[in-house]
Write a protein that holds these residues in place. Structure first.
Motif, PDB file in Angstrom:
ATOM      1  N   ALA A 255      18.126  -7.410  -3.816  1.00  0.00           N
ATOM      2  CA  ALA A 255      18.204  -6.916  -2.436  1.00  0.00           C
ATOM      3  C   ALA A 255      17.745  -5.459  -2.354  1.00  0.00           C
ATOM      4  O   ALA A 255      17.962  -4.671  -3.284  1.00  0.00           O
ATOM      5  CB  ALA A 255      19.634  -7.045  -1.928  1.00  0.00           C
ATOM      6  N   ALA A 256      17.086  -5.134  -1.249  1.00  0.00           N
ATOM      7  CA  ALA A 256      16.585  -3.759  -1.077  1.00  0.00           C
ATOM      8  C   ALA A 256      16.850  -3.309   0.351  1.00  0.00           C
ATOM      9  O   ALA A 256      16.876  -4.129   1.277  1.00  0.00           O
ATOM     10  CB  ALA A 256      15.085  -3.719  -1.364  1.00  0.00           C
ATOM     11  N   GLN A 257      17.055  -2.003   0.524  1.00  0.00           N
ATOM     12  CA  GLN A 257      17.187  -1.422   1.859  1.00  0.00           C
ATOM     13  C   GLN A 257      15.795  -1.247   2.465  1.00  0.00           C
ATOM     14  O   GLN A 257      14.798  -1.165   1.736  1.00  0.00           O
ATOM     15  CB  GLN A 257      17.856  -0.040   1.763  1.00  0.00           C
ATOM     16  N   ALA A 258      15.763  -1.127   3.802  1.00  0.00           N
ATOM     17  CA  ALA A 258      14.478  -0.950   4.491  1.00  0.00           C
ATOM     18  C   ALA A 258      13.713   0.265   3.939  1.00  0.00           C
ATOM     19  O   ALA A 258      12.495   0.206   3.745  1.00  0.00           O
ATOM     20  CB  ALA A 258      14.712  -0.803   5.989  1.00  0.00           C
ATOM     21  N   GLU A 259      14.461   1.368   3.664  1.00  0.00           N
ATOM     22  CA  GLU A 259      13.759   2.571   3.165  1.00  0.00           C
ATOM     23  C   GLU A 259      13.088   2.294   1.819  1.00  0.00           C
ATOM     24  O   GLU A 259      12.022   2.847   1.515  1.00  0.00           O
ATOM     25  CB  GLU A 259      14.723   3.753   2.953  1.00  0.00           C
ATOM     26  N   GLU A 260      13.721   1.440   1.011  1.00  0.00           N
ATOM     27  CA  GLU A 260      13.123   1.117  -0.296  1.00  0.00           C
ATOM     28  C   GLU A 260      11.856   0.271  -0.121  1.00  0.00           C
ATOM     29  O   GLU A 260      10.896   0.410  -0.882  1.00  0.00           O
ATOM     30  CB  GLU A 260      14.139   0.370  -1.163  1.00  0.00           C
ATOM     31  N   VAL A 261      11.878  -0.597   0.875  1.00  0.00           N
ATOM     32  CA  VAL A 261      10.685  -1.411   1.150  1.00  0.00           C
ATOM     33  C   VAL A 261       9.537  -0.490   1.580  1.00  0.00           C
ATOM     34  O   VAL A 261       8.407  -0.592   1.073  1.00  0.00           O
ATOM     35  CB  VAL A 261      10.983  -2.462   2.244  1.00  0.00           C
ATOM     36  N   LEU A 262       9.841   0.425   2.489  1.00  0.00           N
ATOM     37  CA  LEU A 262       8.806   1.370   2.949  1.00  0.00           C
ATOM     38  C   LEU A 262       8.276   2.198   1.783  1.00  0.00           C
ATOM     39  O   LEU A 262       7.073   2.430   1.664  1.00  0.00           O
ATOM     40  CB  LEU A 262       9.378   2.301   4.029  1.00  0.00           C
ATOM     41  N   ARG A 263       9.203   2.595   0.896  1.00  0.00           N
ATOM     42  CA  ARG A 263       8.789   3.410  -0.256  1.00  0.00           C
ATOM     43  C   ARG A 263       7.899   2.595  -1.199  1.00  0.00           C
ATOM     44  O   ARG A 263       6.924   3.096  -1.748  1.00  0.00           O
ATOM     45  CB  ARG A 263      10.011   3.954  -0.995  1.00  0.00           C
ATOM     46  N   ALA A 264       8.239   1.313  -1.365  1.00  0.00           N
ATOM     47  CA  ALA A 264       7.435   0.456  -2.254  1.00  0.00           C
ATOM     48  C   ALA A 264       5.993   0.363  -1.742  1.00  0.00           C
ATOM     49  O   ALA A 264       5.035   0.439  -2.517  1.00  0.00           O
ATOM     50  CB  ALA A 264       8.058  -0.938  -2.353  1.00  0.00           C
ATOM     51  N   TRP A 265       5.829   0.206  -0.419  1.00  0.00           N
ATOM     52  CA  TRP A 265       4.466   0.169   0.132  1.00  0.00           C
ATOM     53  C   TRP A 265       3.778   1.521  -0.048  1.00  0.00           C
ATOM     54  O   TRP A 265       2.639   1.606  -0.480  1.00  0.00           O
ATOM     55  CB  TRP A 265       4.512  -0.175   1.635  1.00  0.00           C
ATOM     56  N   ARG A 266       4.532   2.598   0.289  1.00  0.00           N
ATOM     57  CA  ARG A 266       3.916   3.929   0.281  1.00  0.00           C
ATOM     58  C   ARG A 266       3.523   4.366  -1.131  1.00  0.00           C
ATOM     59  O   ARG A 266       2.459   4.935  -1.348  1.00  0.00           O
ATOM     60  CB  ARG A 266       4.903   4.940   0.889  1.00  0.00           C
ATOM     61  N   ASP A 267       4.352   4.045  -2.120  1.00  0.00           N
ATOM     62  CA  ASP A 267       4.135   4.571  -3.472  1.00  0.00           C
ATOM     63  C   ASP A 267       3.283   3.664  -4.350  1.00  0.00           C
ATOM     64  O   ASP A 267       3.003   4.011  -5.501  1.00  0.00           O
ATOM     65  CB  ASP A 267       5.489   4.806  -4.170  1.00  0.00           C
ATOM     66  N   PHE A 268       2.910   2.484  -3.833  1.00  0.00           N
ATOM     67  CA  PHE A 268       2.172   1.548  -4.702  1.00  0.00           C
ATOM     68  C   PHE A 268       0.778   2.098  -5.005  1.00  0.00           C
ATOM     69  O   PHE A 268      -0.025   2.361  -4.113  1.00  0.00           O
ATOM     70  CB  PHE A 268       2.053   0.188  -4.014  1.00  0.00           C
ATOM     71  N   THR A 269       0.497   2.275  -6.291  1.00  0.00           N
ATOM     72  CA  THR A 269      -0.843   2.709  -6.706  1.00  0.00           C
ATOM     73  C   THR A 269      -1.451   1.593  -7.525  1.00  0.00           C
ATOM     74  O   THR A 269      -0.968   1.269  -8.615  1.00  0.00           O
ATOM     75  CB  THR A 269      -0.777   3.984  -7.583  1.00  0.00           C
ATOM     76  N   PRO A 270      -2.499   0.949  -7.002  1.00  0.00           N
ATOM     77  CA  PRO A 270      -3.074  -0.158  -7.765  1.00  0.00           C
ATOM     78  C   PRO A 270      -3.727   0.318  -9.055  1.00  0.00           C
ATOM     79  O   PRO A 270      -4.230   1.451  -9.126  1.00  0.00           O
ATOM     80  CB  PRO A 270      -4.127  -0.745  -6.810  1.00  0.00           C
ATOM     81  N   ALA A 271      -3.726  -0.559 -10.070  1.00  0.00           N
ATOM     82  CA  ALA A 271      -4.307  -0.193 -11.369  1.00  0.00           C
ATOM     83  C   ALA A 271      -5.783   0.188 -11.225  1.00  0.00           C
ATOM     84  O   ALA A 271      -6.297   0.997 -11.998  1.00  0.00           O
ATOM     85  CB  ALA A 271      -4.145  -1.353 -12.348  1.00  0.00           C
ATOM     86  N   VAL A 272      -6.477  -0.382 -10.227  1.00  0.00           N
ATOM     87  CA  VAL A 272      -7.918  -0.116 -10.092  1.00  0.00           C
ATOM     88  C   VAL A 272      -8.203   1.239  -9.443  1.00  0.00           C
ATOM     89  O   VAL A 272      -9.372   1.616  -9.309  1.00  0.00           O
ATOM     90  CB  VAL A 272      -8.637  -1.223  -9.286  1.00  0.00           C
ATOM     91  N   ALA A 273      -7.152   1.987  -9.052  1.00  0.00           N
ATOM     92  CA  ALA A 273      -7.383   3.283  -8.395  1.00  0.00           C
ATOM     93  C   ALA A 273      -8.245   4.187  -9.271  1.00  0.00           C
ATOM     94  O   ALA A 273      -9.040   4.977  -8.778  1.00  0.00           O
ATOM     95  CB  ALA A 273      -6.048   3.948  -8.079  1.00  0.00           C
ATOM     96  N   LYS A 274      -8.110   4.014 -10.603  1.00  0.00           N
ATOM     97  CA  LYS A 274      -8.865   4.880 -11.538  1.00  0.00           C
ATOM     98  C   LYS A 274     -10.379   4.719 -11.374  1.00  0.00           C
ATOM     99  O   LYS A 274     -11.145   5.616 -11.696  1.00  0.00           O
ATOM    100  CB  LYS A 274      -8.464   4.562 -12.989  1.00  0.00           C
ATOM    101  N   HIS A 275     -10.812   3.560 -10.861  1.00  0.00           N
ATOM    102  CA  HIS A 275     -12.259   3.321 -10.727  1.00  0.00           C
ATOM    103  C   HIS A 275     -12.853   3.940  -9.459  1.00  0.00           C
ATOM    104  O   HIS A 275     -14.074   3.981  -9.314  1.00  0.00           O
ATOM    105  CB  HIS A 275     -12.545   1.820 -10.689  1.00  0.00           C
ATOM    106  N   LYS A 276     -11.994   4.325  -8.506  1.00  0.00           N
ATOM    107  CA  LYS A 276     -12.487   4.848  -7.222  1.00  0.00           C
ATOM    108  C   LYS A 276     -13.546   3.901  -6.627  1.00  0.00           C
ATOM    109  O   LYS A 276     -14.697   4.311  -6.371  1.00  0.00           O
ATOM    110  CB  LYS A 276     -13.054   6.257  -7.376  1.00  0.00           C
ATOM    111  N   LEU A 277     -13.182   2.646  -6.457  1.00  0.00           N
ATOM    112  CA  LEU A 277     -14.130   1.660  -5.919  1.00  0.00           C
ATOM    113  C   LEU A 277     -14.505   2.061  -4.493  1.00  0.00           C
ATOM    114  O   LEU A 277     -13.623   2.345  -3.674  1.00  0.00           O
ATOM    115  CB  LEU A 277     -13.507   0.260  -5.935  1.00  0.00           C
TER     116      LEU A 277
END
Ligand code: NAP
Length: 351
Positions: A255-277
């Motif tokens: 279970a997660a609070q709404a703020e944690e859900v928002l944080r999960a979206w905001r902080d997600f950095t995909p592994a491919v970010a390093k490629h700057k596609l």
């Protein structure tokens, strides 16, 4: 990062998805379109004559005079993007892969095969390991097939991925309101869709339910393993030109609070970010605080049509949380998705 310039052939270049591909590729930093192909009825004509141009930006002049070719190898290019109709995509794409071309396809034909990656760069780049298995199994030395998901699946899975990683997903309920352009041209007859909603899109609910499991699943020595999540989808065609809206309820393992859900979206950095596609926006998930967003007409161009706009996160009395998402169906859901896949293949040295 410096990436070699690649020559691209577009199969189905005259269709809705093909047109979007050309519009997105006109000034692409890594790719140059060198071949356009479509059906027998278009082959031999100039692109201007063959295509019923349907975008709200003009047909790029550089393609207008190009002669459309048949969809058969050889074509003068390093790889092909396919926006072919499902009825013909299967065999034509295999013929190109067998002839040594990497094929990146929008069509449903190969998506769920056990040796074919179904790819969203930000979600499951590790699934590209299946290419080697595919080449060994099919005896293809240089060619292969990679697919991108159905247009309604892409937005859903992009929004779910950070939540699956952070909290584990158990159940997903999704109701889509899908744009008319998703049906290709001429698509849904105007007298069916004007002043109306059609509560059925052939095969769409099944695709949304099955593709989501493959995308959020893993790939290892034993092949693909589906994610252990239950997905139920309702799909509707609505009187909107571009942009699929989806109303989603989710239940997590932890279970997660709404703020944690928002944080999960905001902080997600995909592994491919390093490629700057070039086609993957930062951020690729945009949360809107307004009560009445996202909206197709207002939000579909976010991130050049490649961002997923999410809003209206609130408690769900049936599952745990509910929210609304929007993605541009012919950009993020089709043409832009295939181009982003090709960019990842290029960055990984697989083209
Ligand atoms: P479309 O507008 O109907 O275009 C189909 C294309 O396929 C045209 O270029 C057409 O060429 C070509 N084609 C048809 N029959 C052919 C044949 N026998 N040989 C060679 N080429 C042939 O369809 P679309 O909406 O662009 O969709 C294309 C694919 O992407 C489909 O598989 C669709 O399911 C998938 N997709 C679409 C969307 C979307 O939002 N529209 C989203 C995700 C995936 P002619 O013009 O010469 O007939």
């Amino acid at each position: 990062m410096s990436v070699k310039r690649y020559r691209v052939g577009v199969l189905g270049a005259t269709g809705m998805v093909g047109q979007r591909m050309l519009a997105l590729l006109e000034n692409h930093p890594w790719f140059e379109v060198t071949a356009l192909a479509a059906s027998e009825q278009s082959a031999g004509k100039s692109y201007r004559e063959a295509a019923h141009w349907n975008l709200d930006t003009p047909m790029p002049e550089i393609f207008a005079g190009t002669t459309v070719r048949r969809c058969e190898p050889p074509l003068d290019c390093d790889f092909v993007l396919s926006g072919l109709d499902n009825s013909v995509a299967g065999g034509i794409e295999e013929a190109f892969a067998a002839a040594g071309y990497p094929v990146i396809s929008n069509a449903k034909n190969h998506r769920m095969e056990s040796d074919v990656p179904l790819l969203i760069p930000e979600v499951n780049p590790e699934h590209l390991a299946a290419i080697r298995v595919q080449q060994e199994k099919r005896g293809w030395k240089k060619g292969f097939i990679v697919t991108n998901p159905n247009c309604s699946t892409v937005g859903l899975v992009c929004a779910l991925k950070p939540l699956a990683d952070a909290f584990g997903l158990k159940k997903v309920l999704v109701t889509t309101l899908q744009a008319i352009s998703g049906a290709g041209y001429p698509g849904v007859p105007s007298l069916d869709i004007l002043d109306n909603v059609i509560p059925h899109i052939g095969g769409e609910e099944e695709k949304l339910q099955s593709e989501t499991l493959k995308l959020l699943g893993s790939h290892g020595a034993e092949g693909f393993r589906n994610a252990a999540v239950t997905v139920s989808a309702h799909c509707n065609r609505v009187h909107v030109r571009d942009g699929h809206l989806e109303c989603v309820s989710v239940e997590f393992e932890h279970a997660a609070q709404a703020e944690e859900v928002l944080r999960a979206w905001r902080d997600f950095t995909p592994a491919v970010a390093k490629h700057k596609l070039p086609s993957v926006p930062v951020p690729f998930i945009v949360y809107r605080e307004e009560q009445n967003r996202p909206q197709p007409r207002v939000d579909r161009a976010t991130g050049n049509g490649m961002a997923i706009t999410v809003g209206r996160l609130r408690a769900c009395p049936v599952l745990q949380h509910k929210f609304v998402l929007l993605s541009h169906n012919t950009v993020r859901g089709a043409a832009g998705a295939a181009i982003a896949d090709a960019e990842l293949l290029a960055a990984e040295g697989l083209l």
